[in-house]
Design a protein around this motif. Structure first.
Motif, PDB file in Angstrom:
ATOM      1  N   ARG A  11      31.795  32.667  39.084  1.00 34.41           N
ATOM      2  CA  ARG A  11      30.932  33.396  40.005  1.00 34.41           C
ATOM      3  C   ARG A  11      30.930  34.855  39.624  1.00 34.41           C
ATOM      4  NH1 ARG A  11      32.757  32.638  45.892  1.00 34.41           N
ATOM      5  NH2 ARG A  11      31.814  34.706  46.022  1.00 34.41           N
ATOM      6  N   TRP A  12      29.822  35.485  39.782  1.00 32.55           N
ATOM      7  CA  TRP A  12      29.719  36.914  39.509  1.00 32.55           C
ATOM      8  C   TRP A  12      30.201  37.662  40.750  1.00 32.55           C
ATOM      9  CZ3 TRP A  12      29.306  40.777  36.345  1.00 32.55           C
ATOM     10  CH2 TRP A  12      28.752  41.997  36.762  1.00 32.55           C
ATOM     11  N   ARG A  13      31.324  38.337  40.623  1.00 31.60           N
ATOM     12  CA  ARG A  13      31.867  39.068  41.769  1.00 31.60           C
ATOM     13  C   ARG A  13      31.613  40.557  41.568  1.00 31.60           C
ATOM     14  NH1 ARG A  13      35.409  35.876  44.741  1.00 31.60           N
ATOM     15  NH2 ARG A  13      35.791  33.882  43.733  1.00 31.60           N
ATOM     16  N   ARG A  14      30.613  41.072  42.262  1.00 33.01           N
ATOM     17  CA  ARG A  14      30.162  42.429  41.989  1.00 33.01           C
ATOM     18  C   ARG A  14      31.204  43.468  42.384  1.00 33.01           C
ATOM     19  NH1 ARG A  14      27.093  45.843  44.899  1.00 33.01           N
ATOM     20  NH2 ARG A  14      25.927  47.405  43.711  1.00 33.01           N
ATOM     21  N   GLU A  15      31.747  43.314  43.592  1.00 32.88           N
ATOM     22  CA  GLU A  15      32.694  44.299  44.106  1.00 32.88           C
ATOM     23  C   GLU A  15      33.895  44.462  43.173  1.00 32.88           C
ATOM     24  OE1 GLU A  15      33.184  45.697  47.681  1.00 32.88           O
ATOM     25  OE2 GLU A  15      31.047  45.878  47.187  1.00 32.88           O
ATOM     26  N   GLU A  16      34.528  43.311  42.857  1.00 30.34           N
ATOM     27  CA  GLU A  16      35.739  43.362  42.048  1.00 30.34           C
ATOM     28  C   GLU A  16      35.433  43.899  40.663  1.00 30.34           C
ATOM     29  OE1 GLU A  16      35.197  40.664  43.949  1.00 30.34           O
ATOM     30  OE2 GLU A  16      36.844  40.967  45.358  1.00 30.34           O
ATOM     31  N   THR A  17      34.305  43.467  40.099  1.00 28.73           N
ATOM     32  CA  THR A  17      33.971  43.907  38.749  1.00 28.73           C
ATOM     33  C   THR A  17      33.783  45.413  38.698  1.00 28.73           C
ATOM     34  OG1 THR A  17      32.833  41.814  38.547  1.00 28.73           O
ATOM     35  CG2 THR A  17      32.491  43.391  36.808  1.00 28.73           C
ATOM     36  N   LEU A  18      33.045  45.934  39.688  1.00 33.11           N
ATOM     37  CA  LEU A  18      32.827  47.384  39.689  1.00 33.11           C
ATOM     38  C   LEU A  18      34.150  48.116  39.860  1.00 33.11           C
ATOM     39  CD1 LEU A  18      29.544  47.886  41.700  1.00 33.11           C
ATOM     40  CD2 LEU A  18      29.944  48.173  39.275  1.00 33.11           C
ATOM     41  N   GLU A  19      35.031  47.572  40.720  1.00 31.69           N
ATOM     42  CA  GLU A  19      36.313  48.228  40.944  1.00 31.69           C
ATOM     43  C   GLU A  19      37.136  48.244  39.653  1.00 31.69           C
ATOM     44  OE1 GLU A  19      38.788  46.478  43.953  1.00 31.69           O
ATOM     45  OE2 GLU A  19      40.434  47.721  43.189  1.00 31.69           O
ATOM     46  N   TYR A 116      38.838  34.993  40.229  1.00 31.51           N
ATOM     47  CA  TYR A 116      38.883  36.176  41.083  1.00 31.51           C
ATOM     48  C   TYR A 116      39.553  37.350  40.375  1.00 31.51           C
ATOM     49  CZ  TYR A 116      39.967  38.932  45.236  1.00 31.51           C
ATOM     50  OH  TYR A 116      40.068  39.932  46.141  1.00 31.51           O
ATOM     51  N   PRO A 120      36.739  39.584  36.387  1.00 30.56           N
ATOM     52  CA  PRO A 120      36.394  41.004  36.599  1.00 30.56           C
ATOM     53  C   PRO A 120      37.165  41.923  35.665  1.00 30.56           C
ATOM     54  CG  PRO A 120      36.789  39.946  38.685  1.00 30.56           C
ATOM     55  CD  PRO A 120      37.177  38.963  37.644  1.00 30.56           C
TER      56      PRO A 120
END
Lengths: 233, 258
Positions: A11-19, A116, A120
């Motif tokens: 899954r593409w996890r935007r929040e974690e990736t940006l962090e 998870y 990221p």
């Protein structure tokens, strides 16, 4: 190992990736910039010495140091610095999550820890490696231009002319491929060490150490293989 | 602001720790038996990794310098130039990077675990000085073993270069014959001095970082990470300073040229 090979959906996890992009990439900028500026200065010093020995004049020093920087030292030293900054950090973080049973808590919430935590970090680390390599080469060339003007009397126009004459676009492309490979090596080795960490605070330190050692050694070996592949065959 | 204050504080702490260890050594308080045991623990474990790293670093530099010299049309200098570049700067830096991961991070993790699990406080309670009993032998062990490992690694880089030169079609004999044409005794002095300085840096920084670890397993991980980063930055900084000093000597007194 079985744990990593199981069939899973990502899954593409935007929040974690940006962090992770921020933590792994942006926060490493000061260290990388300072260190690579010194490396750039040092390459000019050393190559000036060598070129005076070999060719008896130093008009080729900027070109030689820039080519060595772009092809070899830029990606390798940047990624070794990144390894010690983020590799130890990732292993220690995941290891202490395992020790404090946070990984089990994630599984209880039916969140896949690999998905998870690792993906990221992988994206963040590749992003960091690619952009920091570019930044570091720019900084090293800038530092080199300053010292070359001082020590060799090469004006900065002359310096960048020779640099752009000898550094070709394929070199930059290969340098980016190297950075991509190294940026992939770091988080996977580090998070593997973190996941296979045993319980106790001694084990977390051990995991962080192993992550740094194995990732740096793999980077050196991968660099050798990639250089051989790109330039010798 | 907070960060820079922490940085200055840890820098001062390192210098104080180093001075304290020096004064303890001059008072003759080093327990050499312990030092030798630690050298075995720290040094021998890292030998395989150092040799692997040295081989690959030598091969990388031989390959890269060969390609570049072909561009400039000066292939005849290959052996000397690649060996000299490796011995004088690239070799010490890259091998010290790997050693700071292996030796440095191992030491800081061990000391950090001791600190976090209150073993160092237990030693204080017994009326002994943890710096004298735990840290001093480790500092000397890490200095000696990093220095020796770096020297071994640099020797192996020469061997790696020769071996790889044969692979890419350069005659190994002419490669070796070229080495003394460019590598002077001053280059070797410089690389030995660099190895010693890097050994001292790795020892002091990793012992300090381990000693000042706080707060459970998270603290140990943070200590290892900051130890690795600080080691690398200081290695690069001192590499530049030593190269600068060497270049000043070359310019003023003409040492180093043939």
């Amino acid at each position: 190992m079985n744990y990593f090979l199981k069939n899973r959906k990502f899954r593409w996890r935007r929040e974690e990736t940006l962090e992770q992009m921020y933590v792994l990439g942006v926060q490493s900028i000061p260290i990388i910039v300072v260190s690579l500026a010194f490396i750039g200065l040092m390459m000019i010093l050393e190559l000036a010495f060598h070129m005076r020995l070999v060719l008896k004049h130093d008009s080729l020093v900027p070109a030689f140091s820039a080519v060595l920087m772009v092809r070899e030292l830029g990606p390798v030293i940047t990624c070794l610095l990144l390894t010690s900054r983020i590799g130890a950090g990732i292993a220690a973080e995941i290891g202490s999550m395992k020790v404090t049973e946070q990984l089990d808590a994630l599984k209880l919430l039916s969140i896949d820890p690999f998905d998870y935590l690792v993906i990221p970090r992988w994206i963040g680390s590749v992003f960091a490696a690619l952009s920091l390599t570019m930044i570091s080469i720019a900084v090293a060339l800038g530092g080199g231009a300053l010292l070359a003007a001082q020590k060799l009397g090469t004006s900065s126009g002359e310096y960048f002319n020779t640099v752009f004459f000898f550094v070709k676009f394929p070199d930059v492309l290969r340098c980016l491929i190297k950075a991509f490979v190294f940026g992939t090596i770091i988080p996977f080795i580090a998070s593997y060490q973190g996941f296979s960490c045993e319980l106790g605070s001694a084990a977390v330190g051990e995991a962080a150490t192993q992550a740094v050692v194995r990732a740096s050694l793999s980077i050196i070996i991968a660099d050798f293989l990639l250089t051989y592949l790109f330039y010798a065959i | 602001m907070e960060n820079s204050r922490k940085w200055v504080k840890s820098f001062g702490g390192m210098i104080l720790l180093f001075l304290q260890c020096l004064s303890l050594t001059f008072k003759g308080k080093t327990r050499w038996k312990e030092v030798i045991e630690q050298i075995f623990q720290v040094g021998v474990r890292s030998l395989g990794m150092t040799i692997t790293a040295g081989l690959f670093v030598g091969a990388i530099m031989a390959l890269q310098i060969d390609i570049q010299l072909k561009d400039f049309g000066a292939e005849s200098f290959l052996g000397g130039l690649s060996t000299s570049t490796t011995l004088r700067n690239v070799g010490p830096v890259l091998i010290a990077f790997l050693l700071s991961g292996k030796v440095g991070a191992y030491t800081s993790a061990e000391l950090g675990t001791m600190e976090v699990t209150e073993q160092l406080n237990a030693i204080k309670l017994l009326g002994a000085d943890p710096i004298e009993y735990i840290i001093l032998p480790r500092i000397w062990a890490v200095v000696i073993s990093s220095f020796l490992l770096l020297i071994v690694g640099l020797m192996v880089t020469i061997f790696g270069g020769v071996m790889f030169a044969e692979v890419i079609g350069v005659n190994a004999l002419s490669y070796v014959e070229n080495i003394p044409r460019i590598v002077t005794e001053w280059s070797i002095v410089l690389s030995v001095v660099k190895s010693f300085v890097f050994g001292v840096l790795i020892a002091v920084i990793s012992c300090y970082k381990g000693y000042s670890a706080r707060g459970g397993s998270v603290g140990v991980g943070a200590a290892v990470q900051s130890c690795a980063v600080t080691n690398l930055m200081f290695i690069i900084l001192f590499d530049f300073l030593l190269s600068m000093t060497a270049s000043v000597f070359q310019d003023l007194f003409g040492v180093g040229y043939l």
